[in-house]
Design an enzyme around this catalytic site. Structure first.
Site, PDB file in Angstrom:
ATOM      1  N   PRO A 252       0.837  -1.215   0.000  1.00 18.89           N
ATOM      2  CA  PRO A 252       0.000   0.000   0.000  1.00 18.89           C
ATOM      3  C   PRO A 252       0.864   1.254   0.000  1.00 18.89           C
ATOM      4  O   PRO A 252       1.972   1.245   0.561  1.00 18.89           O
ATOM      5  CB  PRO A 252      -0.804  -0.118   1.296  1.00 18.89           C
ATOM      6  CG  PRO A 252      -0.082  -1.084   2.158  1.00 18.89           C
ATOM      7  CD  PRO A 252       0.704  -1.980   1.261  1.00 18.89           C
ATOM      8  N   ASP A 253       0.349   2.341  -0.633  1.00 13.68           N
ATOM      9  CA  ASP A 253       1.101   3.602  -0.509  1.00 13.68           C
ATOM     10  C   ASP A 253       0.673   4.243   0.809  1.00 13.68           C
ATOM     11  O   ASP A 253       0.104   3.547   1.678  1.00 13.68           O
ATOM     12  CB  ASP A 253       0.861   4.486  -1.748  1.00 13.68           C
ATOM     13  CG  ASP A 253      -0.570   4.999  -1.856  1.00 13.68           C
ATOM     14  OD1 ASP A 253      -0.927   5.502  -2.930  1.00 13.68           O
ATOM     15  OD2 ASP A 253      -1.320   4.870  -0.869  1.00 13.68           O
ATOM     16  N   PHE A 254       0.959   5.501   1.003  1.00 15.84           N
ATOM     17  CA  PHE A 254       0.702   6.104   2.326  1.00 15.84           C
ATOM     18  C   PHE A 254      -0.591   6.887   2.371  1.00 15.84           C
ATOM     19  O   PHE A 254      -1.302   6.857   3.379  1.00 15.84           O
ATOM     20  CB  PHE A 254       1.875   7.040   2.696  1.00 15.84           C
ATOM     21  CG  PHE A 254       3.155   6.284   2.914  1.00 15.84           C
ATOM     22  CD1 PHE A 254       4.059   6.096   1.868  1.00 15.84           C
ATOM     23  CD2 PHE A 254       3.440   5.726   4.145  1.00 15.84           C
ATOM     24  CE1 PHE A 254       5.224   5.370   2.067  1.00 15.84           C
ATOM     25  CE2 PHE A 254       4.606   4.998   4.347  1.00 15.84           C
ATOM     26  CZ  PHE A 254       5.502   4.825   3.311  1.00 15.84           C
ATOM     27  N   ARG A 255      -0.880   7.623   1.233  1.00 15.82           N
ATOM     28  CA  ARG A 255      -1.936   8.628   1.372  1.00 15.82           C
ATOM     29  C   ARG A 255      -3.150   8.433   0.457  1.00 15.82           C
ATOM     30  O   ARG A 255      -4.022   9.272   0.453  1.00 15.82           O
ATOM     31  CB  ARG A 255      -1.316  10.016   1.124  1.00 15.82           C
ATOM     32  CG  ARG A 255      -0.282  10.368   2.202  1.00 15.82           C
ATOM     33  CD  ARG A 255       0.459  11.669   1.921  1.00 15.82           C
ATOM     34  NE  ARG A 255       1.433  11.923   3.002  1.00 15.82           N
ATOM     35  CZ  ARG A 255       2.635  11.351   3.055  1.00 15.82           C
ATOM     36  NH1 ARG A 255       3.015  10.520   2.103  1.00 15.82           N
ATOM     37  NH2 ARG A 255       3.454  11.585   4.063  1.00 15.82           N
TER      38      ARG A 255
ATOM     39  N   ASN B  47      11.073   5.100  -1.391  1.00 14.37           N
ATOM     40  CA  ASN B  47      10.543   3.830  -0.890  1.00 14.37           C
ATOM     41  C   ASN B  47      11.578   3.056  -0.082  1.00 14.37           C
ATOM     42  O   ASN B  47      12.783   3.161  -0.352  1.00 14.37           O
ATOM     43  CB  ASN B  47      10.051   2.969  -2.064  1.00 14.37           C
ATOM     44  CG  ASN B  47       8.944   3.660  -2.840  1.00 14.37           C
ATOM     45  OD1 ASN B  47       8.306   4.588  -2.333  1.00 14.37           O
ATOM     46  ND2 ASN B  47       8.747   3.250  -4.074  1.00 14.37           N
TER      47      ASN B  47
ATOM     48  N   ASP C 159      11.152  -0.308   0.281  1.00 18.74           N
ATOM     49  CA  ASP C 159      10.877  -1.710  -0.046  1.00 18.74           C
ATOM     50  C   ASP C 159      12.025  -2.387  -0.801  1.00 18.74           C
ATOM     51  O   ASP C 159      11.960  -3.578  -1.088  1.00 18.74           O
ATOM     52  CB  ASP C 159       9.555  -1.812  -0.833  1.00 18.74           C
ATOM     53  CG  ASP C 159       9.559  -0.924  -2.087  1.00 18.74           C
ATOM     54  OD1 ASP C 159       8.491  -0.402  -2.444  1.00 18.74           O
ATOM     55  OD2 ASP C 159      10.635  -0.743  -2.709  1.00 18.74           O
TER      56      ASP C 159
ATOM     57  N   HIS D 132      15.046   7.825   1.717  1.00 19.46           N
ATOM     58  CA  HIS D 132      14.485   7.629   3.064  1.00 19.46           C
ATOM     59  C   HIS D 132      15.038   6.358   3.688  1.00 19.46           C
ATOM     60  O   HIS D 132      14.427   5.788   4.575  1.00 19.46           O
ATOM     61  CB  HIS D 132      12.950   7.574   2.988  1.00 19.46           C
ATOM     62  CG  HIS D 132      12.370   8.904   2.576  1.00 19.46           C
ATOM     63  ND1 HIS D 132      11.068   9.080   2.199  1.00 19.46           N
ATOM     64  CD2 HIS D 132      12.946  10.118   2.446  1.00 19.46           C
ATOM     65  CE1 HIS D 132      10.861  10.345   1.890  1.00 19.46           C
ATOM     66  NE2 HIS D 132      11.994  10.992   2.010  1.00 19.46           N
TER      67      HIS D 132
HETATM   68  N1  APR Z   1       0.329   4.491 -10.586  1.00 20.35           N
HETATM   69  C1  APR Z   1       0.553   5.833 -10.510  1.00 20.35           C
HETATM   70  N2  APR Z   1       0.391   6.550  -9.365  1.00 20.35           N
HETATM   71  C2  APR Z   1      -0.002   5.870  -8.260  1.00 20.35           C
HETATM   72  C3  APR Z   1      -0.265   4.480  -8.263  1.00 20.35           C
HETATM   73  C4  APR Z   1      -0.077   3.787  -9.499  1.00 20.35           C
HETATM   74  N3  APR Z   1      -0.279   2.463  -9.613  1.00 20.35           N
HETATM   75  N4  APR Z   1      -0.654   4.115  -6.999  1.00 20.35           N
HETATM   76  C5  APR Z   1      -0.631   5.228  -6.243  1.00 20.35           C
HETATM   77  N5  APR Z   1      -0.239   6.286  -6.994  1.00 20.35           N
HETATM   78  C6  APR Z   1      -0.027   7.659  -6.575  1.00 20.35           C
HETATM   79  C7  APR Z   1      -1.046   8.184  -5.582  1.00 20.35           C
HETATM   80  O1  APR Z   1      -2.137   8.766  -6.282  1.00 20.35           O
HETATM   81  C8  APR Z   1      -0.222   9.247  -4.839  1.00 20.35           C
HETATM   82  O2  APR Z   1      -0.249  10.485  -5.538  1.00 20.35           O
HETATM   83  O3  APR Z   1       1.220   7.674  -5.899  1.00 20.35           O
HETATM   84  C9  APR Z   1       1.209   8.694  -4.897  1.00 20.35           C
HETATM   85  C10 APR Z   1       1.637   8.071  -3.580  1.00 20.35           C
HETATM   86  O4  APR Z   1       1.749   9.123  -2.643  1.00 20.35           O
HETATM   87  P1  APR Z   1       2.036   8.774  -1.122  1.00 20.35           P
HETATM   88  O5  APR Z   1       1.118   7.686  -0.685  1.00 20.35           O
HETATM   89  O6  APR Z   1       2.041  10.090  -0.379  1.00 20.35           O
HETATM   90  O7  APR Z   1       3.505   8.166  -1.121  1.00 20.35           O
HETATM   91  P2  APR Z   1       4.861   8.964  -1.248  1.00 20.35           P
HETATM   92  O8  APR Z   1       4.700  10.177  -2.120  1.00 20.35           O
HETATM   93  O9  APR Z   1       5.894   7.990  -1.662  1.00 20.35           O
HETATM   94  O10 APR Z   1       5.128   9.423   0.296  1.00 20.35           O
HETATM   95  C11 APR Z   1       6.335  10.100   0.548  1.00 20.35           C
HETATM   96  O11 APR Z   1       5.841  10.003   2.917  1.00 20.35           O
HETATM   97  O12 APR Z   1       5.296   8.891   4.840  1.00 20.35           O
HETATM   98  C12 APR Z   1       6.330   9.358   4.092  1.00 20.35           C
HETATM   99  O13 APR Z   1       8.475   8.479   4.140  1.00 20.35           O
HETATM  100  C13 APR Z   1       7.186   8.212   3.659  1.00 20.35           C
HETATM  101  O14 APR Z   1       8.428   7.988   1.605  1.00 20.35           O
HETATM  102  C14 APR Z   1       7.151   8.304   2.138  1.00 20.35           C
HETATM  103  C15 APR Z   1       6.823   9.762   1.907  1.00 20.35           C
END
Ligand code: APR
Length: 287
Positions: free
Chosen positions: A45-48, A119, A121, A138
């Site tokens: 899962p992503d974060f937000r 990331n 991972d 990170h």
């Molecule tokens: N293809 C394209 N975009 C995607 C996909 C996908 N399959 N899945 C998710 N996304 C997009 C989401 O719409 C969002 O804009 O990727 C982005 C993920 O954003 P976050 O969840 O905020 O993750 P990230 O930007 O990596 O967070 C940055 O926050 O908590 C800290 O240290 C942690 O490294 C992390 C940092």
């Protein structure tokens, strides 16, 4: 007109532009800036992203606030939530995505300058990217250290403890009994100096024969989120993301190339534009 547009399918113009730039100038290399969105297709899962993002699903850890799971002061008081999350995210259970393999292809074809990843991972390594091309801004689970005396440790002390899942049994430093923690950058900690040093060096090169491709990130955490802003005006920037984010939204440039969609789909179209289908298929088959 609208349903004609709808039938036209997704707008690949940005991806075709990326292909055209790279095909026109064989010396042109790519710097990738990536985030959790390039690993969601791998099952991480992503974060937000509302609903599925990690920060929406940590209530079982009853944290005072979601990002406490990566907060150094909170960890010192209560390492348990991070141990629970680390077990879920620990490297080894996931396969790289098509976007990871696209970056590997750029390396193999001699067209990669660098991958800056937020990331932890380590899927960039799993995709076969060599160390000199990867900046884990990170940190990651690889290196570990005592947060009190900074004594260095390998992965296994911490890994054994998170897999054992014995409550309140945390990896402790042999010398000072401090908590051992993977060198993942927590809120309140500095990014590794190699991030700043490498970026300063790459910035010098960017103004000629380079494009910057940002993928799978909401660009919401600094200083990483500042990188697209620092890209020289002469250097084309691209965003491959489900949403327009960060500087692409707040300070868009006429030359920006934006693909609003899945990073995996973007990878496939770019591979076709560059005529790298065979090499790409071979990489995907090896999974
Ligand atoms: N293809 C394209 N975009 C995607 C996909 C996908 N399959 N899945 C998710 N996304 C997009 C989401 O719409 C969002 O804009 O990727 C982005 C993920 O954003 P976050 O969840 O905020 O993750 P990230 O930007 O990596 O967070 C940055 O926050 O908590 C800290 O240290 C942690 O490294 C992390 C940092």
């Amino acid at each position: 007109v609208l349903n004609i547009l709808a039938m036209a399918g997704p707008d690949y113009s940005a991806l075709k532009q990326i292909g055209a730039i790279l095909n026109k100038n064989p010396k042109c290399k790519v710097v990738f800036l990536v985030g959790a969105g390039v690993s969601t297709a791998c099952g991480i899962p992503d974060f937000r992203t509302p609903g599925t993002g990690l920060y929406d699903n940590l209530e079982k850890l009853n944290l005072p606030f979601a990002e406490a799971v990566f907060d150094i002061e909170y960890f010192e008081k209560n390492p348990q939530p991070f141990y629970a999350l680390a077990k879920e995210l620990y490297p080894g259970n996931f396969q790289p995505s098509k976007l990871h393999y696209l970056m590997r292809l750029f390396q193999d074809k001699g067209r990669l300058r660098r991958v800056y990843t937020q990331n932890i991972d380590t899927l960039e390594r799993a995709a076969g990217l060599r160390d000199e091309f990867i900046i884990e801004a990170h940190g990651s689970f690889h290196a570990n250290h005592c947060i009190k005396c900074d004594k260095q440790y390998s992965m296994d002390k911490f890994k054994t403890k998170i897999l054992a899942e014995k409550p309140d049994d945390f990896a402790k430093c042999e010398s000072c009994k401090g908590l051992i923690k993977p060198k993942i950058v927590f809120f309140g900690e500095n990014l590794p100096s190699v991030f700043f040093d490498t970026w300063d060096g790459d910035l010098e090169l960017l103004s000629k024969d380079h494009i910057v491709i940002v993928a799978g990130t909401s660009l919401s955490v600094y200083p990483f989120a500042a990188l697209p802003t620092e890209v020289p005006k002469a250097t084309p920037r691209a965003l491959l993301n489900l949403q327009v984010a960060g500087d692409f939204k707040s300070n868009p440039r006429k030359s920006d190339m934006i693909f609003k969609g899945e990073a995996e789909e973007a990878a496939e179209v770019i591979v076709q534009e560059l005529g790298w289908e065979d090499a790409f298929e071979t990489l995907l088959e090896q999974e």
